[in-house]
Design a protein around this motif. Structure first.
Motif, PDB file in Angstrom:
ATOM      1  N   PRO A   1      -6.395   4.416  -0.383  1.00 55.52           N
ATOM      2  CA  PRO A   1      -5.799   3.367  -0.741  1.00 55.52           C
ATOM      3  C   PRO A   1      -5.942   2.100  -0.184  1.00 55.52           C
ATOM      4  O   PRO A   1      -6.079   2.740   1.057  1.00 55.52           O
ATOM      5  CB  PRO A   1      -4.722   2.636  -0.768  1.00 55.52           C
ATOM      6  CG  PRO A   1      -3.896   4.448  -1.348  1.00 55.52           C
ATOM      7  CD  PRO A   1      -5.681   5.705  -0.542  1.00 55.52           C
ATOM      8  N   LYS A   2      -6.250   1.125  -0.201  1.00 56.21           N
ATOM      9  CA  LYS A   2      -6.902   0.006   0.914  1.00 56.21           C
ATOM     10  C   LYS A   2      -6.002  -1.851   0.587  1.00 56.21           C
ATOM     11  O   LYS A   2      -6.137  -2.102  -0.844  1.00 56.21           O
ATOM     12  CB  LYS A   2      -7.714  -0.617   1.597  1.00 56.21           C
ATOM     13  CG  LYS A   2      -8.852   0.567   1.658  1.00 56.21           C
ATOM     14  CD  LYS A   2      -8.858   0.343   3.332  1.00 56.21           C
ATOM     15  CE  LYS A   2      -9.538   1.648   4.064  1.00 56.21           C
ATOM     16  NZ  LYS A   2      -9.496   3.023   3.415  1.00 56.21           N
ATOM     17  N   LEU A   3      -6.099  -3.012   1.768  1.00 55.34           N
ATOM     18  CA  LEU A   3      -5.178  -3.181   0.758  1.00 55.34           C
ATOM     19  C   LEU A   3      -5.913  -4.965   2.568  1.00 55.34           C
ATOM     20  O   LEU A   3      -4.877  -4.499   3.489  1.00 55.34           O
ATOM     21  CB  LEU A   3      -3.582  -4.126   1.267  1.00 55.34           C
ATOM     22  CG  LEU A   3      -2.917  -4.826   0.878  1.00 55.34           C
ATOM     23  CD1 LEU A   3      -3.223  -5.565  -0.371  1.00 55.34           C
ATOM     24  CD2 LEU A   3      -1.400  -4.983   0.869  1.00 55.34           C
TER      25      LEU A   3
ATOM     26  N   VAL B   1      -2.091   1.585  -4.585  1.00 56.01           N
ATOM     27  CA  VAL B   1      -2.299   0.328  -3.766  1.00 56.01           C
ATOM     28  C   VAL B   1      -2.010  -0.842  -5.266  1.00 56.01           C
ATOM     29  O   VAL B   1      -2.291  -1.003  -6.596  1.00 56.01           O
ATOM     30  CB  VAL B   1      -3.236  -0.804  -3.535  1.00 56.01           C
ATOM     31  CG1 VAL B   1      -4.111  -0.183  -3.736  1.00 56.01           C
ATOM     32  CG2 VAL B   1      -2.367  -1.797  -2.086  1.00 56.01           C
ATOM     33  N   VAL B   2      -0.937  -1.556  -5.384  1.00 55.98           N
ATOM     34  CA  VAL B   2      -0.238  -2.666  -5.588  1.00 55.98           C
ATOM     35  C   VAL B   2      -0.607  -4.222  -5.580  1.00 55.98           C
ATOM     36  O   VAL B   2      -0.094  -4.391  -4.088  1.00 55.98           O
ATOM     37  CB  VAL B   2       0.843  -2.064  -6.703  1.00 55.98           C
ATOM     38  CG1 VAL B   2       2.029  -2.090  -4.966  1.00 55.98           C
ATOM     39  CG2 VAL B   2       1.255  -3.582  -7.906  1.00 55.98           C
ATOM     40  N   ILE B   3      -0.836  -5.465  -6.481  1.00 54.44           N
ATOM     41  CA  ILE B   3      -0.303  -6.315  -5.825  1.00 54.44           C
ATOM     42  C   ILE B   3       0.820  -7.153  -6.514  1.00 54.44           C
ATOM     43  O   ILE B   3       0.276  -6.902  -8.062  1.00 54.44           O
ATOM     44  CB  ILE B   3      -1.767  -7.101  -6.478  1.00 54.44           C
ATOM     45  CG1 ILE B   3      -2.698  -6.858  -4.923  1.00 54.44           C
ATOM     46  CG2 ILE B   3      -1.181  -8.874  -5.949  1.00 54.44           C
ATOM     47  CD1 ILE B   3      -4.150  -7.505  -5.720  1.00 54.44           C
ATOM     48  N   VAL B   4       1.890  -7.871  -7.083  1.00 54.62           N
ATOM     49  CA  VAL B   4       3.074  -8.451  -7.329  1.00 54.62           C
ATOM     50  C   VAL B   4       2.439  -9.551  -7.610  1.00 54.62           C
ATOM     51  O   VAL B   4       2.315 -10.561  -6.363  1.00 54.62           O
ATOM     52  CB  VAL B   4       4.039  -8.263  -7.285  1.00 54.62           C
ATOM     53  CG1 VAL B   4       5.030  -8.563  -8.605  1.00 54.62           C
ATOM     54  CG2 VAL B   4       4.623  -6.808  -7.206  1.00 54.62           C
ATOM     55  N   ALA B   5       2.438 -10.969  -8.346  1.00 57.15           N
ATOM     56  CA  ALA B   5       2.687 -12.142  -8.515  1.00 57.15           C
ATOM     57  C   ALA B   5       3.323 -12.325  -9.074  1.00 57.15           C
ATOM     58  O   ALA B   5       3.603 -12.184 -10.109  1.00 57.15           O
ATOM     59  CB  ALA B   5       0.344 -12.453  -9.173  1.00 57.15           C
ATOM     60  N   GLU B   6       3.596 -13.580  -8.928  1.00 59.81           N
ATOM     61  CA  GLU B   6       4.508 -15.212  -9.609  1.00 59.81           C
ATOM     62  C   GLU B   6       3.578 -15.536 -10.710  1.00 59.81           C
ATOM     63  O   GLU B   6       2.195 -16.416 -10.000  1.00 59.81           O
ATOM     64  CB  GLU B   6       6.098 -15.609  -7.994  1.00 59.81           C
ATOM     65  CG  GLU B   6       6.330 -16.221  -9.113  1.00 59.81           C
ATOM     66  CD  GLU B   6       7.335 -17.609  -8.105  1.00 59.81           C
ATOM     67  OE1 GLU B   6       6.060 -17.743  -6.966  1.00 59.81           O
ATOM     68  OE2 GLU B   6       7.921 -18.250  -8.178  1.00 59.81           O
TER      69      GLU B   6
ATOM     70  N   LYS C   1      -0.553  -2.725   5.443  1.00 52.91           N
ATOM     71  CA  LYS C   1       0.370  -1.904   4.653  1.00 52.91           C
ATOM     72  C   LYS C   1       1.015  -2.465   3.283  1.00 52.91           C
ATOM     73  O   LYS C   1       1.397  -2.372   2.674  1.00 52.91           O
ATOM     74  CB  LYS C   1       1.745  -1.290   5.286  1.00 52.91           C
ATOM     75  CG  LYS C   1       0.365  -0.852   6.648  1.00 52.91           C
ATOM     76  CD  LYS C   1       2.058   0.260   7.308  1.00 52.91           C
ATOM     77  CE  LYS C   1       0.845   1.172   8.551  1.00 52.91           C
ATOM     78  NZ  LYS C   1       2.296   1.352   9.891  1.00 52.91           N
ATOM     79  N   ALA C   2       1.642  -3.853   4.273  1.00 52.90           N
ATOM     80  CA  ALA C   2       1.973  -4.633   2.828  1.00 52.90           C
ATOM     81  C   ALA C   2       2.281  -6.384   3.579  1.00 52.90           C
ATOM     82  O   ALA C   2       2.226  -6.847   4.802  1.00 52.90           O
ATOM     83  CB  ALA C   2       3.567  -4.621   2.626  1.00 52.90           C
ATOM     84  N   HIS C   3       2.082  -7.423   2.450  1.00 57.11           N
ATOM     85  CA  HIS C   3       2.231  -8.234   3.004  1.00 57.11           C
ATOM     86  C   HIS C   3       2.388  -9.127   1.819  1.00 57.11           C
ATOM     87  O   HIS C   3       2.192  -8.636   0.602  1.00 57.11           O
ATOM     88  CB  HIS C   3       0.686  -8.835   3.604  1.00 57.11           C
ATOM     89  CG  HIS C   3       0.560  -9.774   4.340  1.00 57.11           C
ATOM     90  ND1 HIS C   3       1.422  -9.811   5.452  1.00 57.11           N
ATOM     91  CD2 HIS C   3      -0.094 -10.818   4.073  1.00 57.11           C
ATOM     92  CE1 HIS C   3       0.682 -10.797   6.286  1.00 57.11           C
ATOM     93  NE2 HIS C   3      -0.134 -11.887   5.284  1.00 57.11           N
ATOM     94  N   GLY C   4       2.684 -10.641   2.473  1.00 51.75           N
ATOM     95  CA  GLY C   4       3.680 -11.774   1.323  1.00 51.75           C
ATOM     96  C   GLY C   4       2.237 -12.698   1.048  1.00 51.75           C
ATOM     97  O   GLY C   4       2.597 -12.832   2.743  1.00 51.75           O
TER      98      GLY C   4
ATOM     99  N   ARG D   1       1.207  -0.995   0.432  1.00 49.23           N
ATOM    100  CA  ARG D   1      -0.535  -0.550  -0.133  1.00 49.23           C
ATOM    101  C   ARG D   1       1.279   1.527  -0.370  1.00 49.23           C
ATOM    102  O   ARG D   1       1.954   1.555   0.597  1.00 49.23           O
ATOM    103  CB  ARG D   1      -0.777  -0.240   1.330  1.00 49.23           C
ATOM    104  CG  ARG D   1      -2.191   0.581   1.176  1.00 49.23           C
ATOM    105  CD  ARG D   1      -2.885   0.681   2.321  1.00 49.23           C
ATOM    106  NE  ARG D   1      -2.425   1.238   3.722  1.00 49.23           N
ATOM    107  CZ  ARG D   1      -2.603   1.112   4.780  1.00 49.23           C
ATOM    108  NH1 ARG D   1      -3.693   0.831   4.662  1.00 49.23           N
ATOM    109  NH2 ARG D   1      -2.087   2.074   5.445  1.00 49.23           N
ATOM    110  N   ALA D   2       0.464   2.597  -0.674  1.00 46.32           N
ATOM    111  CA  ALA D   2       1.287   3.937  -0.895  1.00 46.32           C
ATOM    112  C   ALA D   2       0.505   4.395  -0.672  1.00 46.32           C
ATOM    113  O   ALA D   2      -0.727   3.912  -0.419  1.00 46.32           O
ATOM    114  CB  ALA D   2       1.952   3.933  -2.563  1.00 46.32           C
TER     115      ALA D   2
END
Lengths: 235, 235, 235, 235, 235, 235, 235
Positions: free
Chosen positions: C142-144, C42-47, C157-160, C37-38
């Motif tokens: 922004p929300k995550l 907000v962004v999602i990055v996926a492999e 705020k950020a998670h994996g 989250r910025a």
């Protein structure tokens, strides 16, 4: 088999459905029945046994009319089979009512098989313990289908079911020809059934249902007709 | 496995669904089937076996038309597959009726998979014991999807299923090219299936369904067409 | 565990729900996914992994649009996740239809989690075997959110998530700053995912979905954009 | 039998339905009952036992009127039988109401058997623990059907049920003739039942229901009539 | 415990409901929460833990508004609690709609408990794994109820729940006075929670909801207010 | 008994229904009750025990009015019996409403028994744990029926139930005469019950309900009447 | 007990219902409660325990108003009891609405017991774990009923329930007289409860509900009234 065979809603580790396989065992225990497809029709020949002298064998039916153009028989659990025959009749009547024409033989077979499949995928019920043989003539010609407890059906040129099914199939494989007439097919079917019967076949212990392409009508052979075929057969 | 494999409504301690995995075993037992996507179409090639000389192999269908622009095949439990094919046809007709146009291939695949998923999460039923291959062409081009008993689907350029699936995939991986024409794809598919068949493939033991981008119509190759491809293949 | 883990309708003596814990095991097996989250998005990055050379990785989707202003991804049991994504889309459309405006991100998350909870309290079903990551922008910024099989959700705020989730979180904890811009967040997310990938990340093996506060629109980064970020990242 | 006999929704590995077989055991425990079909009618003869001197044997009914032209009896679990007799009466009344004529005997039998079959294929219920004997006259002549717990029925010329059924059948097989009149049939039935009774039969311990072709009406023999037959029988 | 603890529809021989007792174990595992009733209001103080530096603790809610005049918190299984809070909100809205006035606090509590009781008496479900604390002011004054998984509720002057509940109760028992003002009650609640926290309490790790008799309005204390109370507390 | 006794939906291998047999055990545990049919009426005599000096024995009812012309009692599980008595009353009222006349005694009995039978054939319920005694007078004269947990009923001249039932039956068998008047029957019933009671019977520990053919009305004997009969009895 | 105690839908071989017996164990664990019927009214006296100094004992209710003329209490599983009290209130209101007058006390009791019986005969639920005491006055005078988990109820002159029930009954048996006035009955009830309490009874630890024949109104004694009776009692 460690319990995988207790329910239709369970696969075994190797992906088998034991209850369906057990139902096929039930279907193997009936009297012998043979179907043969000819160029101009199709025939079902069924063995009838007089298990008691007081049974009214004249009322004992092994080949049933489903609709004007379709007949059927079954081996296995008797009341299960009757339920499916009645269901087939209902499907045929409904089709005629809705579409104004006779139900195609394969369409009817598929509808019956769809019901049979439901009883293999949901818990709290068991599969139908019968294998059906459906013979009919529609605009695409003579048809012979065999429907198994799994709900799968196969189109055959000729096939045998029941206790003597395997032995009857050997006769059929040896003598079946693609250009057979219906009369030849009747003779072959009777020969295949006769080959597994104890004692000589008679007009009382054989039941024969035919549909020919000319009339597209199912009918059972009369005792007189049966007698003539028996004489031709020379048994 | 201590009982975790007895119901679809149960995870094992390591988060596996055994009944779904067993259903995939069922799906591995079918005859070999191969799909190949080309730049101008998509093809499914299926092996047919004559398990008995009296089976009417001409009526034995392994590749089905779902809608004008979509074909499908499956490996595994026969009646389960038929139910899903019929369901697919119903979805396609309904879509056409509601929206006045043909159903997108992926949308159809997802709907089928949603049904398959339900049978993996609720007790008292078992998963469908089949893996489906869905081939079609819509406005986004040729498509080839493979749907598994879990209800998951994947888009493939080419893929193999069934008993000989693994070996067929090796052929595909070696020879597949992204710029293949449909004719090349048909040849490759036939070659991959042929590589796992006992004996030489014939127009009787292969069934091929194609959809090309020009017509967006599913059709099966005729015996004549099959013969020509077999000759090109040189087998 | 003596059978307490066989049903969602049973607590263990120490008040645990084993089936829910097993479902979390299923959710741990997916490929790595990271959300950041910025201040302005907000962004999602996926492999994405190419498990077979014939898989059409271009069609393989790991980050989904739920509504104009919301994206989501999941790790775990594929078809379960698809069902929940479809359910989320339905909720968003219904909200828009009833209230004439876009669904708040947390409200959507709670509705999804309510469905997931039902599958943890009633017998005859299993929990959903997925952990969802929901990213969006609404009037509150922004929300995550991360939603677990238990039906519980947490604002991060950020998670994996997934196989490399733990390692990715270490990267996030080291480098996350509350005043990050969306571009920084994208870079950080890609870095975290890259840190757990075998081989170098490419525009083919990464999928990135973003929502920025200016447009409140979800979109996926193009291959060109991905390439630029990869170059900035220097991997 | 390893549990295969615990539910009606389960086949055993050899395709048997144990619960149905157990239900047949229940049906074997009743008092003896005999049915005999003549050229001009049909008769059911039932044994009645005065198990206690205070039982009002005059009210104890073993042969029931189903409709004007049909009677029935049963052996086995008493309340199960009563339910089926009441069901039969309902079917007969409905038929008369809908079609304006009397229900054919076989059609009635099949309907009852269809209900019995349902209780052999679905879980959570048990089969009916009775065997029914249905005797009637319709436009196709006198009929005698025996319906088993499996839902299967057979047309008999003469048959015996209950504890002394086997021994009674021996008498029937020895003395039954196809050209018997109803009076001969009554005598034969009484003789067969008498052969298995402890002590001499009396007008109190025998119940006889007949339907003749002339009137097509079911009625029970009066004590006076019974006395005359007993005297003819010379027992 | 020999299986008596496997279902909510089963008593143990000594009349216990183990599943309900296990659910209470689940409810004991939450973070500490304390409620205190004063003469002019009622307060709930909840501990919040930052289990990860990337959790957005500002969004983490432990005390919820149910209606204008009622707040609530819970310990135990998170999604279960959310379902009950949402149910409580629905009940309050419906009451307002039907009766045109605010729902009495005890009536609301009883309705929630009735739902919880259903989940203790019927098979195929599990009890809710939470203990609720409901605080409100209605025309009968300030109220503090605690509702357990069994569906039983008790009116308290002050009470503590969760991991540190027992220790917090000791503080409450020592220092609670019946004539406390709301400000005293807030301080006492914070002191009780602080006594069980690792490290010093901060405006980030405490959440405080209050309802006073003057306004009959639920509100949460702002960070500024929290800070002032923390300073008074001298921790 | 290997589990065959765990469900009403299961036969044992020898065709028994154990749950029904167990229910009959429950029915054997009640206090003694006797019914006697006379030429001009029918009577039920029931033992009442004062198990505690504080029980209000005046309110303790063992013989119930079902309708104006019918009374009934039961032995066994108290609340089960009450449900059936209430059901009987409902049936009688409905009959009167629909047909405008009083319900025949046997018809009422059969309807009750049909309900009892349902609880012996379906899973998930248990049989009713009572044996009913139904006494009444209708146009066919005085009637005395006994209905068992199986749903079977028998017409008796006189019968005894409960703990002392067997001993009471011996008295009845010794002294019952077919030409008894109602007064004789009352005396005989009281004598039979008295023979199994601890201590002397009194107007408090006996309850007597009668229906005579003259009035066709059920009534209970007053304490004065009871006293007179006790004096005649000389006990 | 070999599993016969696992379900309410199963009798044990000796005809017992274990789940009902276990529910009675649950009902024995409550605090002591006593009911006493006088010539001019009826009273329920209940013990209240302050299990924690912070419990708001003033809000702790052990005797409930059901309708204007009926009060009730219960021992056992708290939320089960509350459900039944609420059900009783509903029945009373409905009766008043339909018939325009107050519900007779026994009729109300029977309706509650019918609900309780259902939970003893069907699978998938457990019996209610409470014993109810229902006290009221209607046109037939003062009434005191005790309803057990089995659904059976008994009319008492005086009775005791809960942990100290047995000991309280001894007091009642020693001192109860049929001509007691309500004031005497209140004193006796308080004495019986006091005899089993730890420490002296106070206006806080006793709750007394009465209905007198003059007003036919249920009310609870005020603290002042309680104090006077305690003084008379001299404890």
């Amino acid at each position: 088999m460690m319990g995988y065979d207790r329910s239709t809603s369970m696969f075994s580790p190797d992906g088998r459905l034991f209850q369906v396989e057990y139902a096929m065992e039930a279907a193997k225990r009936g009297w012998t029945m043979v179907g043969v497809r000819a160029v101009d029709g199709v025939v079902i020949v069924a063995e009838k046994r007089k298990t008691s002298p007081l049974i009214d064998i004249g009322q004992l039916e092994k080949v049933y009319m489903v609709d004007e153009h379709i007949g059927a028989g079954f081996v296995g659990f008797g009341s299960d089979g009757r339920i499916l025959i009645d269901y087939a009749r209902l499907l045929a009547v409904q089709y005629r009512f809705v579409y104004g024409e006779q139900i195609p033989v394969e369409y009817l077979t598929r509808q019956i098989c769809d019901l049979m499949q439901v009883y293999t995928q949901h818990g709290g019920v068991r599969p139908f313990g019968v294998t059906l043989m459906i013979a009919g003539v529609d605009d695409t010609g003579p048809k012979l289908y065999v429907a198994e407890p799994s709900g799968q059906y196969i189109s055959y040129k000729a096939h045998g079911l029941g206790q003597g099914g395997g032995q009857a199939i050997e006769v059929l494989q040896r003598e079946y020809r693609d250009d057979m007439t219906l009369d030849d097919a009747i003779l072959l079917g009777m020969k295949a059934v006769a080959s597994v019967m104890e004692g000589r076949p008679t007009v009382e212990t054989l039941e024969v249902g035919v549909v020919d392409t000319a009339t597209q009508r199912f009918r059972k052979l009369s005792k007189e007709e049966l007698q003539k075929f028996l004489e031709k057969l020379g048994v």
